[in-house]
Write an enzyme that holds these catalytic residues in place. Structure first.
Site, PDB file in Angstrom:
ATOM      1  N   HIS A 137       0.832  -1.206   0.000  1.00 45.95           N
ATOM      2  CA  HIS A 137       0.000   0.000   0.000  1.00 45.95           C
ATOM      3  C   HIS A 137       0.862   1.250   0.000  1.00 45.95           C
ATOM      4  CE1 HIS A 137       1.196  -0.416   4.195  1.00 45.95           C
ATOM      5  NE2 HIS A 137       0.887   0.862   4.378  1.00 45.95           N
ATOM      6  N   ASP A 139       0.535   5.058   1.892  1.00 44.84           N
ATOM      7  CA  ASP A 139      -0.206   5.524   3.061  1.00 44.84           C
ATOM      8  C   ASP A 139      -1.321   6.509   2.678  1.00 44.84           C
ATOM      9  OD1 ASP A 139       1.259   4.027   4.903  1.00 44.84           O
ATOM     10  OD2 ASP A 139       2.762   5.607   5.177  1.00 44.84           O
ATOM     11  N   HIS A 287       4.663   0.293   0.141  1.00 44.21           N
ATOM     12  CA  HIS A 287       5.503  -0.448   1.081  1.00 44.21           C
ATOM     13  C   HIS A 287       4.718  -1.594   1.717  1.00 44.21           C
ATOM     14  CE1 HIS A 287       3.723   3.000   3.213  1.00 44.21           C
ATOM     15  NE2 HIS A 287       3.640   2.201   4.259  1.00 44.21           N
ATOM     16  N   ARG A 302       6.495   6.795  13.625  1.00 45.42           N
ATOM     17  CA  ARG A 302       6.420   7.403  12.294  1.00 45.42           C
ATOM     18  C   ARG A 302       5.829   8.794  12.354  1.00 45.42           C
ATOM     19  NH1 ARG A 302       2.171   4.806   8.523  1.00 45.42           N
ATOM     20  NH2 ARG A 302       0.903   6.424   9.466  1.00 45.42           N
TER      21      ARG A 302
HETATM   22 FE   LIG Z   1       2.000   2.200   5.653  1.00 40.75          FE
END
Ligand SMILES: [Fe+2]
Length: 311
Positions: A137, A139, A287, A302
């Site tokens: 996917h 983000d 990713h 993140r």
């Molecule tokens: Fe992700």
């Protein structure tokens, strides 16, 4: 959201290749058109793959970033799509400061925040929290303005496994058969957070999110706003259908397009040590967080950077 009733002729009835995996040479073009190899002055670049992924050596990301260094890092990001910095051990504030050189930080109400609203903590493997990042996917493509990129740091690493993989969606586009390129040129697709997130919440918790994030349409092939490269922009987590296409045909074509991220020549795989940082261009890549480390713990933090509307 406008839904086109009559698909353009090119989207109708043309065959989709059976499994998306071709033998033989692939087009592996790392640089955008018109770009030349230029040396880097401020750091060393150690490539981890042919088109995507490079380790950047000789930088301490907790130090202030002057404009020239920011420009050079940005060029490396555009050329390599994901940059790795070993052993940084950034504080959440330093991680934020670094990311802010690329824009405002994104908050995501769908993810439980960690140490602050804009630092999302993923603590997986040892407890009851299941992990669902092991699907290809990009983000937050369900947003009107999906993230420009993200800066991820690993705090705790399992003794074995827990790698992350990235795929270059410009390479994926470059290698599509001409008839598929013709079919998706100018097409749009619907993106929705429901397929990716519904499993986490009951209907009553989903309802307000559905108001915040109604389904959006993005081009199936997006143009990179900084390099002008054409990139495949559909993904398994969030793309639900190609606009104006019969459901079965849309499913078939989407499944073919999403499978392009699986091609090894477009990928890089990174093995983490504690304190390592990855900075990826979420416009150009997908990713996949490899889910092979339970019952060991893997803790990542993140921050995501706000992006622009895909075109
Ligand atoms: Fe992700």
């Amino acid at each position: 959201m406008t839904v086109v009733d009559t698909p353009p002729a090119a989207l109708r009835e043309a065959p989709v290749p059976p499994d998306g995996m071709y033998e033989g040479p692939r087009v592996l073009r790392r640089l955008p058109d018109g770009w030349e190899e230029r040396p880097y002055e401020r750091f060393e670049v150690a490539p981890l793959g042919r088109v995507i992924g490079a380790e950047i050596r000789g930088l301490d990301l907790s130090r202030p970033l002057d404009p020239a260094l920011r420009e050079e890092l940005n060029r490396a990001l555009l050329e390599w799509k994901v940059l790795f910095f070993r052993g940084q051990h950034l504080t959440p504030e330093a991680q934020r400061q670094f990311a802010r050189h690329w824009g405002e930080l994104e908050t995501n109400p769908l993810l439980a925040a960690g140490s602050s609203e804009d630092v999302v903590r993923f603590d997986k493997g040892s407890g009851a929290t299941p992990t669902f990042e092991n699907v290809w996917h990009a983000d937050v493509t369900f947003r009107e303005r999906p993230a420009l990129g993200a800066v991820l740091q690993l705090r705790e690493v399992p003794p074995v496994g827990g790698d992350t993989m990235w795929a270059d969606m410009a390479a994926a586009y470059d290698n599509l058969p001409a008839e598929v390129k013709a079919r998706i040129d100018g097409a749009t697709a619907v993106h929705d957070f429901i397929p990716g997130f519904a499993r986490f919440y009951g209907p009553e918790r989903l309802a307000p999110f559905q108001e915040t994030f109604p389904p959006v349409e993005h081009p199936v092939v997006r143009t990179h706003p900084e390099t002008g490269r054409r990139m495949l922009f559909v993904n398994t987590s969030f793309t639900t259908r190609i606009t104006g296409m019969e459901r079965a045909e849309s499913d078939r074509l989407l499944s073919f397009l999403c499978r392009q991220a699986h091609v090894p020549e477009y990928q890089v795989r990174f093995h983490w040590q504690p304190g390592d940082v990855a900075f990826w261009d979420n416009r150009a890549t997908q990713h996949y967080a490899v889910n092979d480390y339970a019952p060991h713990r893997r803790v990542a933090e993140r921050v995501a950077i706000e992006g622009d509307r895909p075109f």
